[in-house]
Every structure is written in structure tokens, then in C-alpha cells.
Design a protein around this motif. Sequence first.
Motif, PDB file in Angstrom:
ATOM      1  N   VAL A 107       0.840  -1.197   0.000  1.00 25.53           N
ATOM      2  CA  VAL A 107       0.000   0.000   0.000  1.00 25.53           C
ATOM      3  C   VAL A 107       0.874   1.245   0.000  1.00 25.53           C
ATOM      4  O   VAL A 107       2.064   1.203   0.327  1.00 25.53           O
ATOM      5  CB  VAL A 107      -0.918   0.040   1.247  1.00 25.53           C
ATOM      6  CG1 VAL A 107      -1.870  -1.147   1.252  1.00 25.53           C
ATOM      7  CG2 VAL A 107      -0.097   0.082   2.533  1.00 25.53           C
ATOM      8  N   LEU A 108       0.254   2.348  -0.379  1.00 21.91           N
ATOM      9  CA  LEU A 108       0.844   3.666  -0.182  1.00 21.91           C
ATOM     10  C   LEU A 108       0.081   4.324   0.965  1.00 21.91           C
ATOM     11  O   LEU A 108      -1.145   4.461   0.900  1.00 21.91           O
ATOM     12  CB  LEU A 108       0.715   4.529  -1.448  1.00 21.91           C
ATOM     13  CG  LEU A 108       1.495   4.109  -2.684  1.00 21.91           C
ATOM     14  CD1 LEU A 108       1.301   5.153  -3.789  1.00 21.91           C
ATOM     15  CD2 LEU A 108       2.966   3.961  -2.383  1.00 21.91           C
ATOM     16  N   ARG A 109       0.793   4.687   2.003  1.00 18.22           N
ATOM     17  CA  ARG A 109       0.152   5.327   3.160  1.00 18.22           C
ATOM     18  C   ARG A 109       0.687   6.736   3.328  1.00 18.22           C
ATOM     19  O   ARG A 109       1.908   6.955   3.278  1.00 18.22           O
ATOM     20  CB  ARG A 109       0.430   4.527   4.440  1.00 18.22           C
ATOM     21  CG  ARG A 109      -0.196   5.126   5.693  1.00 18.22           C
ATOM     22  CD  ARG A 109       0.071   4.257   6.909  1.00 18.22           C
ATOM     23  NE  ARG A 109       1.491   4.048   7.141  1.00 18.22           N
ATOM     24  CZ  ARG A 109       2.288   4.942   7.757  1.00 18.22           C
ATOM     25  NH1 ARG A 109       1.804   6.102   8.173  1.00 18.22           N
ATOM     26  NH2 ARG A 109       3.566   4.672   7.948  1.00 18.22           N
ATOM     27  N   ALA A 110      -0.234   7.687   3.474  1.00 16.60           N
ATOM     28  CA  ALA A 110       0.164   9.083   3.637  1.00 16.60           C
ATOM     29  C   ALA A 110       0.987   9.244   4.919  1.00 16.60           C
ATOM     30  O   ALA A 110       0.626   8.713   5.976  1.00 16.60           O
ATOM     31  CB  ALA A 110      -1.064   9.977   3.681  1.00 16.60           C
ATOM     32  N   ILE A 111       2.118   9.963   4.811  1.00 21.30           N
ATOM     33  CA  ILE A 111       2.953  10.186   5.990  1.00 21.30           C
ATOM     34  C   ILE A 111       2.292  11.182   6.939  1.00 21.30           C
ATOM     35  O   ILE A 111       2.382  11.062   8.164  1.00 21.30           O
ATOM     36  CB  ILE A 111       4.349  10.677   5.549  1.00 21.30           C
ATOM     37  CG1 ILE A 111       5.124   9.513   4.915  1.00 21.30           C
ATOM     38  CG2 ILE A 111       5.128  11.238   6.726  1.00 21.30           C
ATOM     39  CD1 ILE A 111       6.524   9.853   4.493  1.00 21.30           C
ATOM     40  N   ALA A 119      -3.731   3.813  -0.276  1.00 18.26           N
ATOM     41  CA  ALA A 119      -3.997   3.216  -1.586  1.00 18.26           C
ATOM     42  C   ALA A 119      -3.450   1.791  -1.611  1.00 18.26           C
ATOM     43  O   ALA A 119      -2.266   1.563  -1.342  1.00 18.26           O
ATOM     44  CB  ALA A 119      -3.349   4.039  -2.688  1.00 18.26           C
ATOM     45  N   VAL A 120      -4.307   0.832  -1.916  1.00 19.91           N
ATOM     46  CA  VAL A 120      -3.902  -0.569  -2.040  1.00 19.91           C
ATOM     47  C   VAL A 120      -3.451  -0.810  -3.483  1.00 19.91           C
ATOM     48  O   VAL A 120      -4.193  -0.529  -4.428  1.00 19.91           O
ATOM     49  CB  VAL A 120      -5.064  -1.518  -1.683  1.00 19.91           C
ATOM     50  CG1 VAL A 120      -4.628  -2.971  -1.865  1.00 19.91           C
ATOM     51  CG2 VAL A 120      -5.523  -1.266  -0.261  1.00 19.91           C
ATOM     52  N   ILE A 121      -2.259  -1.325  -3.643  1.00 20.44           N
ATOM     53  CA  ILE A 121      -1.705  -1.558  -4.984  1.00 20.44           C
ATOM     54  C   ILE A 121      -2.079  -2.976  -5.393  1.00 20.44           C
ATOM     55  O   ILE A 121      -1.407  -3.945  -5.048  1.00 20.44           O
ATOM     56  CB  ILE A 121      -0.181  -1.374  -4.997  1.00 20.44           C
ATOM     57  CG1 ILE A 121       0.194  -0.022  -4.381  1.00 20.44           C
ATOM     58  CG2 ILE A 121       0.365  -1.474  -6.407  1.00 20.44           C
ATOM     59  CD1 ILE A 121       1.677   0.133  -4.118  1.00 20.44           C
ATOM     60  N   SER A 122      -3.161  -3.128  -6.146  1.00 20.29           N
ATOM     61  CA  SER A 122      -3.628  -4.442  -6.579  1.00 20.29           C
ATOM     62  C   SER A 122      -3.923  -4.399  -8.069  1.00 20.29           C
ATOM     63  O   SER A 122      -3.944  -3.334  -8.680  1.00 20.29           O
ATOM     64  CB  SER A 122      -4.880  -4.838  -5.790  1.00 20.29           C
ATOM     65  OG  SER A 122      -5.914  -3.894  -6.021  1.00 20.29           O
ATOM     66  N   GLY A 123      -4.200  -5.566  -8.635  1.00 21.75           N
ATOM     67  CA  GLY A 123      -4.470  -5.620 -10.065  1.00 21.75           C
ATOM     68  C   GLY A 123      -3.307  -5.068 -10.858  1.00 21.75           C
ATOM     69  O   GLY A 123      -2.165  -5.457 -10.667  1.00 21.75           O
ATOM     70  N   ASP A 207       4.033  17.774  -4.539  1.00 20.48           N
ATOM     71  CA  ASP A 207       3.744  18.548  -3.336  1.00 20.48           C
ATOM     72  C   ASP A 207       4.238  17.809  -2.093  1.00 20.48           C
ATOM     73  O   ASP A 207       4.107  16.588  -1.997  1.00 20.48           O
ATOM     74  CB  ASP A 207       2.228  18.783  -3.242  1.00 20.48           C
ATOM     75  CG  ASP A 207       1.871  19.920  -2.306  1.00 20.48           C
ATOM     76  OD1 ASP A 207       2.170  19.811  -1.108  1.00 20.48           O
ATOM     77  OD2 ASP A 207       1.292  20.908  -2.794  1.00 20.48           O
ATOM     78  N   GLU A 208       4.793  18.561  -1.136  1.00 20.19           N
ATOM     79  CA  GLU A 208       5.271  17.954   0.105  1.00 20.19           C
ATOM     80  C   GLU A 208       4.152  17.215   0.841  1.00 20.19           C
ATOM     81  O   GLU A 208       4.382  16.208   1.499  1.00 20.19           O
ATOM     82  CB  GLU A 208       5.865  19.022   1.032  1.00 20.19           C
ATOM     83  CG  GLU A 208       7.208  19.567   0.581  1.00 20.19           C
ATOM     84  CD  GLU A 208       8.338  18.559   0.730  1.00 20.19           C
ATOM     85  OE1 GLU A 208       8.141  17.569   1.463  1.00 20.19           O
ATOM     86  OE2 GLU A 208       9.398  18.756   0.110  1.00 20.19           O
ATOM     87  N   ARG A 209       2.947  17.722   0.712  1.00 16.99           N
ATOM     88  CA  ARG A 209       1.832  17.077   1.397  1.00 16.99           C
ATOM     89  C   ARG A 209       1.433  15.766   0.729  1.00 16.99           C
ATOM     90  O   ARG A 209       0.777  14.926   1.350  1.00 16.99           O
ATOM     91  CB  ARG A 209       0.632  18.039   1.453  1.00 16.99           C
ATOM     92  CG  ARG A 209       0.849  19.235   2.369  1.00 16.99           C
ATOM     93  CD  ARG A 209      -0.264  20.254   2.199  1.00 16.99           C
ATOM     94  NE  ARG A 209      -0.229  20.851   0.864  1.00 16.99           N
ATOM     95  CZ  ARG A 209      -1.142  21.712   0.408  1.00 16.99           C
ATOM     96  NH1 ARG A 209      -2.179  22.048   1.193  1.00 16.99           N
ATOM     97  NH2 ARG A 209      -1.048  22.215  -0.793  1.00 16.99           N
ATOM     98  N   ALA A 210       1.833  15.601  -0.539  1.00 12.05           N
ATOM     99  CA  ALA A 210       1.519  14.367  -1.263  1.00 12.05           C
ATOM    100  C   ALA A 210       2.700  13.400  -1.146  1.00 12.05           C
ATOM    101  O   ALA A 210       3.291  12.974  -2.132  1.00 12.05           O
ATOM    102  CB  ALA A 210       1.213  14.678  -2.726  1.00 12.05           C
ATOM    103  N   THR A 211       3.058  13.078   0.092  1.00 15.78           N
ATOM    104  CA  THR A 211       4.187  12.195   0.362  1.00 15.78           C
ATOM    105  C   THR A 211       3.661  10.915   1.008  1.00 15.78           C
ATOM    106  O   THR A 211       2.875  10.955   1.954  1.00 15.78           O
ATOM    107  CB  THR A 211       5.205  12.869   1.293  1.00 15.78           C
ATOM    108  OG1 THR A 211       5.626  14.103   0.690  1.00 15.78           O
ATOM    109  CG2 THR A 211       6.417  11.988   1.508  1.00 15.78           C
ATOM    110  N   PHE A 212       4.111   9.781   0.484  1.00 10.64           N
ATOM    111  CA  PHE A 212       3.606   8.489   0.938  1.00 10.64           C
ATOM    112  C   PHE A 212       4.772   7.558   1.243  1.00 10.64           C
ATOM    113  O   PHE A 212       5.873   7.677   0.664  1.00 10.64           O
ATOM    114  CB  PHE A 212       2.716   7.848  -0.138  1.00 10.64           C
ATOM    115  CG  PHE A 212       1.470   8.625  -0.430  1.00 10.64           C
ATOM    116  CD1 PHE A 212       0.258   8.265   0.130  1.00 10.64           C
ATOM    117  CD2 PHE A 212       1.507   9.739  -1.269  1.00 10.64           C
ATOM    118  CE1 PHE A 212      -0.899   8.981  -0.142  1.00 10.64           C
ATOM    119  CE2 PHE A 212       0.364  10.451  -1.545  1.00 10.64           C
ATOM    120  CZ  PHE A 212      -0.847  10.085  -0.983  1.00 10.64           C
ATOM    121  N   ILE A 213       4.512   6.582   2.095  1.00  5.33           N
ATOM    122  CA  ILE A 213       5.489   5.540   2.388  1.00  5.33           C
ATOM    123  C   ILE A 213       4.978   4.229   1.838  1.00  5.33           C
ATOM    124  O   ILE A 213       3.774   3.941   1.882  1.00  5.33           O
ATOM    125  CB  ILE A 213       5.772   5.448   3.906  1.00  5.33           C
ATOM    126  CG1 ILE A 213       6.930   4.471   4.155  1.00  5.33           C
ATOM    127  CG2 ILE A 213       4.531   5.025   4.684  1.00  5.33           C
ATOM    128  CD1 ILE A 213       7.462   4.505   5.580  1.00  5.33           C
TER     129      ILE A 213
END
Length: 218
Positions: A107-111, A119-123, A207-213
Motif C-alpha cells: 500500500v501507499l500510506r500518507a505520511i 492506496a492498495v496496490i492491486s491488479g 507537493d510535500e503534502r503528497a508524500t507516501f510511504i
Amino acid sequence: MAMENLTSCLHPPFPSWKWNLVGAAHRFNQRTQLIRASLSETSIQEEAIKKELRREEEKITRQLEEEAARKQHANDKARKEMREWWIEKWEAKKRSEGWGGYEKCWVLRAIDPNESHLAVISGEGILLGAAPLAYGTIKPFVVDFPMVSSVHAHVYGKDVVKGYKKYVREYFVVDLGSTNGTYLNRSKLRPRTEVRLKKGDVLKFGDERATFIVEFQS
């Protein structure tokens, strides 16, 4: 007269029939030598012909062996490609449709703790941006910040073949030519270039706010 008679007695004349035998023997020897010479030349020619035939047979044998080897190589390559296709496509399809597969999803998880983005990375993955559209089995994931492009990046997983019936699931990100770029661990990615991800990577989409782990789903 007496001397001639004495000479004739001591050296009688050679009979003509003996001269004929000597001539015949001489002619026989000549013919024998000619026949032997002809046979010798014929043997040499036959041996040369045999050698040439052997060379042609060896050449044809080599050509047949090379052709058989090429066909075998082509068949092996086709079977390998078909096997890899089956592993990479069919098995991936089964897992994406929930027939089995992995115990956990990436997944991508917002920091930012104030953001609830997950966001689940599937399909075939997710299409990330301010206004992404669904495309096939690619799911849209809206990240609406000023510096995020309408269609910013594609994040997805795929099976990478490592051997016969051996494959691993790896995850990738591709910047789709965004205005403000995509950053992986603070390094800006080259547009439209596939980059492999690993757990713990940090992605920033303009954007800095659009940062995910990048992590496993808990």
C-alpha cells in the motif's frame, strides 16, 4: 666357303619363329605397362572421387546437424517464452482476481497523520493524480494538491520471473511526465522510466503534502 660353313655351325641363324616370340613378348610387356599405368591413374581418380564424396557427405551431415540444432534451439526458446508467459500472466491474473496469492498487499500510506490517504496496490496498480481516470484494471487514486498533475504517476506490482515456476512480486513506480515531478527518497525520477520500489521507500508526488510511504497493509 669353308669359313662360312664353320661360322654357320658355330653361330646358327636365329629362327624366325623365335623372333616372332620375342616381338610378341615385347609387345605384351608394353601393353601390360600401359594397362598398369591406366589402372594406376584410374585408382588415383577413384580415390580422389571417394575423398570428394566423403567431404560432401560430411558437409551435408554438418548442415543437417546445424539445422537440427537451430530447430531445437528455436523450440526450446518458444517453450521457455510460453512458460514464462504462463507464469507471469496467468498466475498474476489468478492472484489479482483473488484465487490465492499473497498474504499481504502493498500500500501507499500518507505520511501526514492528518491525511487519511491509503492506496492498495492491486491488479494493474493505481493511477495517481489530481484527476486520474480508471483504465482497465488500473484504479484511480485521487491526490488533490496544487502541485500534483491531473495524471501524475503509475504505481503497480508485477510478477518477475526468476526461473522455472519461480517468480517474485515486485513493485514499481513510473512518473507520467508530471509538471512538478515524482521523487523517490528525495531523488527526482526520470519521466516515463520504470523504477523498482522496496518496503520503506518514500514517494513524493510534486507537493510535500503528497508524500507516501511504501509498506504492507496491516
